[in-house]
Each structure stands twice: as structure tokens, then as C-alpha cells.
Design an enzyme around this catalytic site. Structure first.
Site, PDB file in Angstrom:
ATOM      1  N   GLY A 169       0.771  -1.144  -0.249  1.00  0.00           N
ATOM      2  CA  GLY A 169      -0.038  -0.007  -0.052  1.00  0.00           C
ATOM      3  C   GLY A 169       0.803   1.247   0.036  1.00  0.00           C
ATOM      4  O   GLY A 169       1.771   1.375   1.015  1.00  0.00           O
ATOM      5  N   GLY A 170       0.833   1.875  -1.248  1.00  0.00           N
ATOM      6  CA  GLY A 170       1.615   3.143  -1.164  1.00  0.00           C
ATOM      7  C   GLY A 170       0.861   4.327  -1.166  1.00  0.00           C
ATOM      8  O   GLY A 170       1.315   5.353  -1.920  1.00  0.00           O
TER       9      GLY A 170
ATOM     10  N   ILE B 225      -0.242   6.664   4.124  1.00  0.00           N
ATOM     11  CA  ILE B 225       0.560   6.170   5.198  1.00  0.00           C
ATOM     12  C   ILE B 225       2.036   5.648   4.402  1.00  0.00           C
ATOM     13  O   ILE B 225       3.051   5.802   4.828  1.00  0.00           O
ATOM     14  CB  ILE B 225       0.003   5.199   6.083  1.00  0.00           C
ATOM     15  N   GLY B 226       1.641   4.859   3.488  1.00  0.00           N
ATOM     16  CA  GLY B 226       2.742   4.012   2.794  1.00  0.00           C
ATOM     17  C   GLY B 226       3.737   5.102   2.459  1.00  0.00           C
ATOM     18  O   GLY B 226       4.724   4.800   2.438  1.00  0.00           O
TER      19      GLY B 226
ATOM     20  N   ASP C 112       1.954  -1.730  -4.590  1.00  0.00           N
ATOM     21  CA  ASP C 112       0.534  -1.240  -4.729  1.00  0.00           C
ATOM     22  C   ASP C 112      -0.148  -2.220  -5.740  1.00  0.00           C
ATOM     23  O   ASP C 112       0.533  -2.774  -6.743  1.00  0.00           O
ATOM     24  CB  ASP C 112       0.402   0.336  -4.862  1.00  0.00           C
TER      25      ASP C 112
ATOM     26  N   ARG D 101     -14.379   2.412  11.860  1.00  0.00           N
ATOM     27  CA  ARG D 101     -13.557   1.469  11.445  1.00  0.00           C
ATOM     28  C   ARG D 101     -14.104   0.185  10.870  1.00  0.00           C
ATOM     29  O   ARG D 101     -13.549  -0.492  10.073  1.00  0.00           O
ATOM     30  CB  ARG D 101     -12.431   1.208  12.642  1.00  0.00           C
TER      31      ARG D 101
ATOM     32  N   ASN E 154      -7.242  -1.130   8.747  1.00  0.00           N
ATOM     33  CA  ASN E 154      -8.298  -1.114   9.594  1.00  0.00           C
ATOM     34  C   ASN E 154      -9.761  -1.972   9.143  1.00  0.00           C
ATOM     35  O   ASN E 154      -9.546  -2.168   7.827  1.00  0.00           O
ATOM     36  CB  ASN E 154      -8.982   0.356   9.733  1.00  0.00           C
TER      37      ASN E 154
ATOM     38  N   ARG F  79      -1.036   9.457  20.925  1.00  0.00           N
ATOM     39  CA  ARG F  79      -2.085  10.488  20.929  1.00  0.00           C
ATOM     40  C   ARG F  79      -2.325  10.944  22.655  1.00  0.00           C
ATOM     41  O   ARG F  79      -2.600  12.055  22.812  1.00  0.00           O
ATOM     42  CB  ARG F  79      -3.561  10.024  20.313  1.00  0.00           C
TER      43      ARG F  79
ATOM     44  N   HIS G 240      -8.401  -0.968  18.902  1.00  0.00           N
ATOM     45  CA  HIS G 240      -8.356  -0.026  18.167  1.00  0.00           C
ATOM     46  C   HIS G 240      -9.658   0.617  17.649  1.00  0.00           C
ATOM     47  O   HIS G 240     -10.016   0.782  16.662  1.00  0.00           O
ATOM     48  CB  HIS G 240      -7.324  -0.114  16.914  1.00  0.00           C
TER      49      HIS G 240
HETATM   50  P1  A3D Z   1      -4.817   5.387   1.292  1.00  0.00           P
HETATM   51  O1  A3D Z   1      -4.063   6.482   1.037  1.00  0.00           O
HETATM   52  O2  A3D Z   1      -5.990   5.033   0.714  1.00  0.00           O
HETATM   53  O3  A3D Z   1      -3.949   4.191   0.781  1.00  0.00           O
HETATM   54  C1  A3D Z   1      -4.265   2.734   0.732  1.00  0.00           C
HETATM   55  C2  A3D Z   1      -3.422   2.272  -0.450  1.00  0.00           C
HETATM   56  O4  A3D Z   1      -3.641   0.835  -0.378  1.00  0.00           O
HETATM   57  C3  A3D Z   1      -3.816   2.707  -1.654  1.00  0.00           C
HETATM   58  O5  A3D Z   1      -2.721   3.233  -2.362  1.00  0.00           O
HETATM   59  C4  A3D Z   1      -4.326   1.728  -2.508  1.00  0.00           C
HETATM   60  O6  A3D Z   1      -4.282   1.550  -3.955  1.00  0.00           O
HETATM   61  C5  A3D Z   1      -3.595   0.296  -1.831  1.00  0.00           C
HETATM   62  N1  A3D Z   1      -4.126  -0.913  -1.922  1.00  0.00           N
HETATM   63  C6  A3D Z   1      -5.535  -1.397  -2.168  1.00  0.00           C
HETATM   64  N2  A3D Z   1      -5.569  -2.588  -2.259  1.00  0.00           N
HETATM   65  C7  A3D Z   1      -4.355  -3.278  -2.404  1.00  0.00           C
HETATM   66  C8  A3D Z   1      -3.886  -4.456  -2.815  1.00  0.00           C
HETATM   67  N3  A3D Z   1      -4.632  -5.387  -2.748  1.00  0.00           N
HETATM   68  N4  A3D Z   1      -2.623  -4.663  -2.575  1.00  0.00           N
HETATM   69  C9  A3D Z   1      -1.763  -3.469  -2.321  1.00  0.00           C
HETATM   70  N5  A3D Z   1      -2.227  -2.325  -2.113  1.00  0.00           N
HETATM   71  C10 A3D Z   1      -3.391  -2.173  -2.023  1.00  0.00           C
HETATM   72  O7  A3D Z   1      -5.154   4.933   2.901  1.00  0.00           O
HETATM   73  P2  A3D Z   1      -4.082   5.266   3.893  1.00  0.00           P
HETATM   74  O8  A3D Z   1      -2.673   5.048   3.742  1.00  0.00           O
HETATM   75  O9  A3D Z   1      -4.302   6.730   4.940  1.00  0.00           O
HETATM   76  O10 A3D Z   1      -4.578   4.405   5.115  1.00  0.00           O
HETATM   77  C11 A3D Z   1      -4.247   2.956   5.011  1.00  0.00           C
HETATM   78  C12 A3D Z   1      -5.223   2.077   5.748  1.00  0.00           C
HETATM   79  O11 A3D Z   1      -4.469   2.175   7.247  1.00  0.00           O
HETATM   80  C13 A3D Z   1      -6.713   2.206   6.043  1.00  0.00           C
HETATM   81  O12 A3D Z   1      -7.428   1.004   6.339  1.00  0.00           O
HETATM   82  C14 A3D Z   1      -6.739   3.051   7.473  1.00  0.00           C
HETATM   83  O13 A3D Z   1      -8.131   2.841   7.895  1.00  0.00           O
HETATM   84  C15 A3D Z   1      -5.849   2.367   8.319  1.00  0.00           C
HETATM   85  N6  A3D Z   1      -5.204   3.246   9.508  1.00  0.00           N
HETATM   86  C16 A3D Z   1      -4.969   2.635  10.282  1.00  0.00           C
HETATM   87  C17 A3D Z   1      -4.678   3.182  11.602  1.00  0.00           C
HETATM   88  C18 A3D Z   1      -4.327   2.568  12.687  1.00  0.00           C
HETATM   89  O14 A3D Z   1      -3.677   3.251  13.868  1.00  0.00           O
HETATM   90  C19 A3D Z   1      -4.463   1.142  12.835  1.00  0.00           C
HETATM   91  C20 A3D Z   1      -4.360   4.779  11.413  1.00  0.00           C
HETATM   92  C21 A3D Z   1      -4.555   5.236  10.416  1.00  0.00           C
HETATM   93  C22 A3D Z   1      -5.060   4.744   9.095  1.00  0.00           C
END
Ligand code: A3D
Length: 311
Positions: free
Chosen positions: A10-11, A14-15, A34, A91, A123, A154, A178
Site C-alpha cells: 500500500g503506497g 501512510i505508505g 501497490d 473502522r 483497519n 495521542r 483500536h
Molecule cells: P490510502 O491513502 O487510501 O492508501 C491505501 C493504499 O492501499 C492505496 O494506495 C491503495 O491503492 C492500496 N491498496 C488497495 N488494495 C491493495 C492491494 N490489494 N495490494 C496493495 N495495495 C493495495 O489509505 P491510508 O494510507 O491513509 O490508510 C491505509 C489504511 O490504514 C486504512 O485502512 C486506514 O483505515 C488504516 N489506518 C490505520 C491506523 C491505525 O492506527 C491502525 C491509523 C490510520 C489509518
């Protein structure tokens, strides 16, 4: 000594930050993986980060890819694949989509890097890390979820903001799932070793605990689209760094409990030692009756979401 290999599944928001922090801390070479539709985006991020090297001075190689063959020999994966929340969503609303993604990712990681250490961020966290563990068949020390590090961070931030003292000197932990049932343990929070309960009155401390429980949602509402990414990225990097450098840091993480705190068979936030063997130990301590009740409530919330995975 060969460089370590860090793969980010996932890039997105966060990535991208995970890649930047991994390089700046020189943790190793970085792969940003990704889906094919986003391959250009991660290749672009990787190239941009390569072009930061002359300015920042790090030597890590960074590539973007959609090819699972490229993740072979990875030491540590950090998984953010999935969708984040939009305002009004909790979530758990992400479960169906992200579960399918985690199953696919777990199958591929098992096939291409069966000995790696895996940190899950997607999540709903406690259910996604459980799903990864079940589908991959990895050993319990190889799999952990990032949530408590962020939730505790936090809580530390809000205590620092309230007292005006450095966030660096605030120590505390948040246990449990969480979600809004997480359990900030104010009794053990300190600023430079001084109990927080001597610095902040009880009513105000309760308000800070409440704000901590919904801190993720506060940011989702402000963004209007997507969730927090800077602090979540750094929280996971602390865990990865502890593994890669065998630091044995004690960090609240979603770890598989097998009897600890009376919990059996679930990943939930507990103080966890992370070293070169991955999850090396869960540190148990005596809870008050009130804390036990709170932990039991949060466990029920985790169980409910895990049941919905059908795994
Ligand atoms: P976002 O910027 O949408 O990035 C997610 C990436 O995942 C996108 O680039 C997608 O293309 C990619 N993706 C989708 N399917 C696949 C796959 N099969 N293989 C590889 N990559 C794929 O989201 P984000 O970076 O903001 O958040 C990512 C996740 O983290 C979400 O589920 C959030 O809810 C979660 N999150 C968790 C916390 C915790 O503290 C646990 C905090 C913040 C976000």
C-alpha cells in the site's frame, strides 16, 4: 552486512510517509508495493524519494512495484493496503473491502517471503491482523498490529498539550482494541516520572482519555476525506526499527494473547517487547478491577469484529 529490505504494501498516504521515514532513518532498501492501477503512482513516489537523496544524504534504494516477485527476501512488511475512513464511518465499516484485500496480501506474502516480520496497519485493525495471521499461517511472533503505539502517542500528546511539558517526557499506555472502547491507563501515566494524576485533576484527565478514544475520528472529520497518516507512519516505523535493530522496545501493540491478561486467541493492544525475533514477549501487570472491566468491554468489541471476518 547486507542492507535490510522493508516492503510497504500500500503506497498511499501512510505508505508514502513510511517510505520517507524508512529512508531517512536508513533502515534499509524500500519497496513500495501497490495494485497495478496504482503502479505509476508508487513508481513516481519512489523516484521522487530517490531524488531527495542528494539533499537528505540517505543511501537507501527505493522502488515502486506491483510485482510480487520484487518482495522476495523482505525482512519486514508494513501493510496499509485497503481503504481509509470517511467522515461518519467507523473502522468496522471498512471490514468487507479490507478483509478481501488482506486475504490476498497474506496469501502472496506467505508465498514470496514466508520468514518475514509483518506489521499490519489496515483497519479495522484488530480484525485485520487476526485475518492476516489466520490466512498466512505465520507464527505468532511474526505478526503484529500497529495501533497502541499511535493511541498511546495521542494520549501522550494531549497530556503534553494540557501540562505544557515536553511530549517526549510523557510516558503512558493505551491498551485494548483500536476503537472507541480502547483503555487509556491514566494510573500509570507520568511526565518525567511524576504521576500525571498529581498534575492533572481527575475530571480533566477523564476528558483527555475521552479525546484519546476518538482522536482518529477527530482527524477524519477535519480532513473530510481519509484518515491520519504522519503519526501512524512514525508509530509503525518505531516498531519496525525495534525489530530491525533488536532494540527490544516495549510498545503497546496488537499482539496475539494466549492467556495474558485473561485473553485467549485474540490480537489486542498489550505492552509488547519487539526485537529481532519479532514479538518476543507480552509484559503482563496487575490491573485494577475497573481496568479489568474496561479491558473486558474492549475485548468484546474486538471479538464481535473478528467474528464478522468468518475466520
Ligand atoms: P490510502 O491513502 O487510501 O492508501 C491505501 C493504499 O492501499 C492505496 O494506495 C491503495 O491503492 C492500496 N491498496 C488497495 N488494495 C491493495 C492491494 N490489494 N495490494 C496493495 N495495495 C493495495 O489509505 P491510508 O494510507 O491513509 O490508510 C491505509 C489504511 O490504514 C486504512 O485502512 C486506514 O483505515 C488504516 N489506518 C490505520 C491506523 C491505525 O492506527 C491502525 C491509523 C490510520 C489509518
Amino acid at each position: 552486512m547486507a542492507r535490510k529490505k522493508i516492503t510497504l504494501i500500500g503506497g498511499g498516504q501512510i505508505g508514502g510517509n513510511l517510505a520517507l521515514l524508512s529512508a531517512q532513518k536508513e533502515l534499509g532498501d524500500v519497496i513500495i508495493f501497490d495494485i497495478p492501477q496504482s503502479e505509476g503512482m508508487v513508481k513516481g513516489k519512489a523516484l521522487d524519494l530517490m531524488q531527495l537523496r542528494p539533499h537528505d544524504g540517505y543511501d537507501s534504494n527505493i522502488i515502486g512495484t506491483s510485482n510480487w516477485e520484487d518482495v522476495k527476501n523482505t525482512d519486514v512488511f508494513i501493510i496499509t493496503a485497503g481503504i481509509p475512513r470517511k467522515p461518519g464511518m467507523n473502522r468496522e465499516d471498512l471490514l468487507d473491502i479490507n478483509l478481501g484485500i488482506i486475504k490476498d496480501v497474506a496469501t502472496n506474502i506467505k508465498q514470496h517471503a514466508p520468514n518475514a516480520f509483518v506489521i499490519v496497519i489496515s483497519n479495522p485493525l484488530d480484525a485485520m491482523v487476526y485475518a492476516f495471521y489466520k490466512v498466512s499461517g505465520f507464527k505468532k511472533n511474526q505478526v503484529v498490529g500497529m495501533a497502541g503505539a499511535l493511541d498511546s502517542g495521542r494520549f501522550r500528546t494531549f497530556i503534553a498539550m494540557e501540562t505544557g511539558y515536553s511530549a517526549q517526557d510523557v510516558t503512558c499506555m493505551v491498551l485494548g482494541g483500536h476503537g472507541d472502547t480502547m483503555v487509556p491507563i491514566s494510573r500509570l501515566a507520568t511526565v518525567g516520572g511524576v504521576p500525571v494524576t498529581d498534575l492533572i485533576d481527575n475530571k480533566r484527565l477523564k476528558e483527555i482519555e475521552d479525546r484519546t478514544r476518538v482522536a482518529g475520528g477527530e482527524i477524519v472529520k477535519l480532513f473530510g476525506n481519509g484518515s491520519a497518516f504522519y503519526a501512524p507512519a512514525q508509530s509503525a516505523i518505531e516498531m519496525a526499527e525495534s525489530f530491525l535493530k533488536d532494540k527490544k522496545r516495549v510498545i503497546p501493540c496488537a499482539s496475539l494473547c494466549e492467556g495474558e491478561f485473561g485473553i485467549d486467541g485474540y490480537f489486542i493492544g498489550v505492552p509488547t517487547v519487539i526485537g529481532s525475533n519479532g514479538v518476543e514477549k507480552i509484559l503482563e501487570f496487575t490491573l485494577t478491577n475497573n481496568e479489568k472491566n474496561e479491558l473486558s468491554k474492549t475485548l468484546n468489541a474486538v471479538k464481535k469484529t473478528v467474528t464478522e471476518t468468518g475466520l
